[in-house]
Motif scaffolding. Structure first.
Motif, short mmCIF file in Angstrom:
data_model
loop_
_atom_site.label_atom_id
_atom_site.label_comp_id
_atom_site.label_asym_id
_atom_site.label_seq_id
_atom_site.Cartn_x
_atom_site.Cartn_y
_atom_site.Cartn_z
N TYR A 248 0.82 -1.21 0.00
CA TYR A 248 0.00 0.00 0.00
C TYR A 248 0.86 1.26 0.00
N LYS B 117 2.52 3.88 -4.14
CA LYS B 117 1.35 4.73 -4.40
C LYS B 117 1.42 5.42 -5.76
N ARG C 154 0.58 2.88 -8.76
CA ARG C 154 -0.60 2.05 -8.61
C ARG C 154 -1.53 2.18 -9.81
N ASN C 155 -2.02 1.05 -10.29
CA ASN C 155 -3.00 1.06 -11.38
C ASN C 155 -4.28 0.36 -10.91
N ASP C 156 -5.22 0.19 -11.82
CA ASP C 156 -6.52 -0.39 -11.48
C ASP C 156 -6.37 -1.82 -10.95
N LYS D 20 -7.58 -4.22 -2.41
CA LYS D 20 -8.89 -4.35 -1.75
C LYS D 20 -9.18 -5.80 -1.39
N GLU E 184 -12.66 2.45 -0.03
CA GLU E 184 -12.47 3.53 -0.99
C GLU E 184 -11.17 4.29 -0.80
N ASP F 106 -8.44 3.85 -3.40
CA ASP F 106 -8.55 4.49 -4.71
C ASP F 106 -7.91 5.87 -4.76
N LYS F 107 -7.58 6.44 -3.63
CA LYS F 107 -7.03 7.81 -3.59
C LYS F 107 -5.55 7.81 -3.76
N ARG G 215 -4.96 -1.78 -7.35
CA ARG G 215 -5.99 -1.32 -6.42
C ARG G 215 -7.00 -2.43 -6.14
N TYR G 216 -7.37 -3.16 -7.17
CA TYR G 216 -8.32 -4.27 -7.01
C TYR G 216 -7.75 -5.32 -6.05
#
Length: 108
Positions: free
Chosen positions: A20, A24, A27-29, A36, A104, A107-108, A32-33
């Motif tokens: 994490y 930062k 980080r891509n989609d 989570k 969420e 995602d930031k 992030r997935y």
């Protein structure tokens, strides 16, 4: 740290923090997935372990059955690592769908 490495590390307990905070800016989609999903797995396993301790306090004879229940989370962790290594957005079996819309702050 590449997004693929972040995705893989996100399933390994305390290394979730490394994934994490360590990447930062890259980080891509996909990462992030998996962050989570990994955090969801960590939270679910902590809650499960607390419930196991409570159950063992109340019913000590369940020790043999509940001692093997941690293997479930090990298997889920391995399946998550395999999905991350293959760069696939595949939810964890049984609990993965619960965490897709949560956390969420990642995602930031």
């Amino acid at each position: 740290m590449t997004p693929k490495v972040q995705s893989i590390l996100s399933y390994i307990g305390i290394l979730w923090l490394v994934a994490y905070f360590g990447g930062k800016e890259e980080r891509n989609d996909l990462s992030r997935y998996h962050l989570k999903q990994g955090l969801g797995l960590l939270v679910a396993s902590l809650i499960f372990n607390i419930l196991v301790v409570i159950l063992l306090t109340l019913i000590p004879s369940l020790a043999t059955i509940l001692s093997y229940s941690g293997i479930i989370f090990l298997i889920l962790m391995i399946l998550g690592i395999i999905a991350a290594a293959n760069e696939a957005k595949k939810p964890l079996p049984v609990i993965g769908k619960l965490f897709e819309g949560k956390f969420e702050f990642i995602d930031k």
